[in-house]
Design a protein around this motif. Sequence first.
Motif, PDB file in Angstrom:
ATOM      1  N   HIS A   1      -5.680 -12.778  33.826  1.00 48.26           N
ATOM      2  CA  HIS A   1      -4.456 -13.268  34.282  1.00 48.26           C
ATOM      3  C   HIS A   1      -3.489 -12.495  33.241  1.00 48.26           C
ATOM      4  N   GLU A   2      -2.150 -12.380  33.640  1.00 49.34           N
ATOM      5  CA  GLU A   2      -1.107 -11.849  33.011  1.00 49.34           C
ATOM      6  C   GLU A   2       0.253 -12.453  33.199  1.00 49.34           C
ATOM      7  N   TRP A   3       1.145 -12.703  32.397  1.00 44.83           N
ATOM      8  CA  TRP A   3       2.385 -13.362  32.626  1.00 44.83           C
ATOM      9  C   TRP A   3       3.397 -12.968  31.577  1.00 44.83           C
ATOM     10  N   PRO A   4       4.759 -13.098  31.784  1.00 39.35           N
ATOM     11  CA  PRO A   4       5.477 -12.968  30.747  1.00 39.35           C
ATOM     12  C   PRO A   4       6.186 -14.479  29.889  1.00 39.35           C
ATOM     13  N   PHE A   5       6.543 -14.183  28.776  1.00 40.13           N
ATOM     14  CA  PHE A   5       6.646 -15.328  27.844  1.00 40.13           C
ATOM     15  C   PHE A   5       7.881 -14.961  26.973  1.00 40.13           C
ATOM     16  N   GLY A   6       9.236 -15.241  27.349  1.00 42.03           N
ATOM     17  CA  GLY A   6      10.429 -14.723  26.458  1.00 42.03           C
ATOM     18  C   GLY A   6      10.347 -13.204  26.659  1.00 42.03           C
TER      19      GLY A   6
ATOM     20  N   ALA B   1      -1.482 -11.429  28.295  1.00 38.88           N
ATOM     21  CA  ALA B   1      -2.622 -11.266  29.256  1.00 38.88           C
ATOM     22  C   ALA B   1      -3.856 -11.910  28.681  1.00 38.88           C
ATOM     23  N   TYR B   2      -4.747 -12.599  29.607  1.00 36.33           N
ATOM     24  CA  TYR B   2      -5.926 -13.048  29.109  1.00 36.33           C
ATOM     25  C   TYR B   2      -6.729 -11.825  29.629  1.00 36.33           C
ATOM     26  N   LEU B   3      -7.841 -11.333  28.897  1.00 35.65           N
ATOM     27  CA  LEU B   3      -8.930 -10.450  29.241  1.00 35.65           C
ATOM     28  C   LEU B   3     -10.317 -11.155  28.765  1.00 35.65           C
ATOM     29  N   ALA B   4     -11.452 -10.762  29.664  1.00 31.60           N
ATOM     30  CA  ALA B   4     -12.620 -11.329  29.222  1.00 31.60           C
ATOM     31  C   ALA B   4     -13.663 -10.246  29.245  1.00 31.60           C
TER      32      ALA B   4
ATOM     33  N   VAL C   1      -9.822 -12.870  25.275  1.00 37.05           N
ATOM     34  CA  VAL C   1      -9.029 -12.449  24.354  1.00 37.05           C
ATOM     35  C   VAL C   1      -7.512 -12.596  25.151  1.00 37.05           C
ATOM     36  N   GLU C   2      -6.722 -13.164  24.223  1.00 40.45           N
ATOM     37  CA  GLU C   2      -5.207 -13.105  24.800  1.00 40.45           C
ATOM     38  C   GLU C   2      -4.377 -11.971  24.136  1.00 40.45           C
ATOM     39  N   LEU C   3      -3.848 -11.104  24.846  1.00 37.47           N
ATOM     40  CA  LEU C   3      -2.946 -10.250  24.230  1.00 37.47           C
ATOM     41  C   LEU C   3      -1.547 -10.728  24.128  1.00 37.47           C
ATOM     42  N   LEU C   4      -1.022 -10.405  23.072  1.00 40.30           N
ATOM     43  CA  LEU C   4       0.429 -10.827  22.916  1.00 40.30           C
ATOM     44  C   LEU C   4       1.450  -9.764  22.687  1.00 40.30           C
ATOM     45  N   ALA C   5       2.188  -9.084  23.590  1.00 35.08           N
ATOM     46  CA  ALA C   5       2.841  -7.750  23.402  1.00 35.08           C
ATOM     47  C   ALA C   5       4.153  -7.974  23.458  1.00 35.08           C
ATOM     48  N   GLY C   6       4.832  -6.735  22.979  1.00 29.80           N
ATOM     49  CA  GLY C   6       6.484  -6.725  23.085  1.00 29.80           C
ATOM     50  C   GLY C   6       7.120  -7.142  21.894  1.00 29.80           C
ATOM     51  N   GLY C   7       8.410  -7.108  22.058  1.00 31.95           N
ATOM     52  CA  GLY C   7       8.960  -7.492  20.760  1.00 31.95           C
ATOM     53  C   GLY C   7       9.043  -6.492  19.761  1.00 31.95           C
TER      54      GLY C   7
END
Length: 155
Positions: free
Chosen positions: A51-56, A61-64, A73-79
Amino acid sequence: METQNVTIQVPVRNTQSPFSQMRGAHVAVRVPDYEASKKWYMEKLDFRLIHEWPFGDLQLAYLAPANDDNFWVELLAGGAPETKANYTDLNESLHPAGYHHFCIDVPSVDDTLRELNNRSVTVVGEPFNLPAIGKRLAFIADPWGNLIEFAERLA
């Protein structure tokens, strides 16, 4: 490879705890480049996009793993994340405080590393046996310095 049977005494489960329903679910990894990190985990480790989604201003994304629906594994990217040290020596990586790595069990550390070497993945140090826990271990790093451990149970 030296093998030995190790018994680790696991305490009796506490079914009376108000937290007895807790289960591990995922680990979050902060990365600077969403598309590149998603591609790396999917191509190098064969993870699946759940699953993938924006947050602020972030993209998540969730990867398995290829055949595991219980650990993600949850990827937190950006900023603008701070730069993390890239370690080539496992002992050096053990000094800073805070998050260090996540671990994935594998049937064979050596076979896993052989395939990861074919995929040009950075191995951090040599694999080693840790008799105190009855496992053979190896560490890799993603391109952003996040460490991943692979563990094989010794016979």
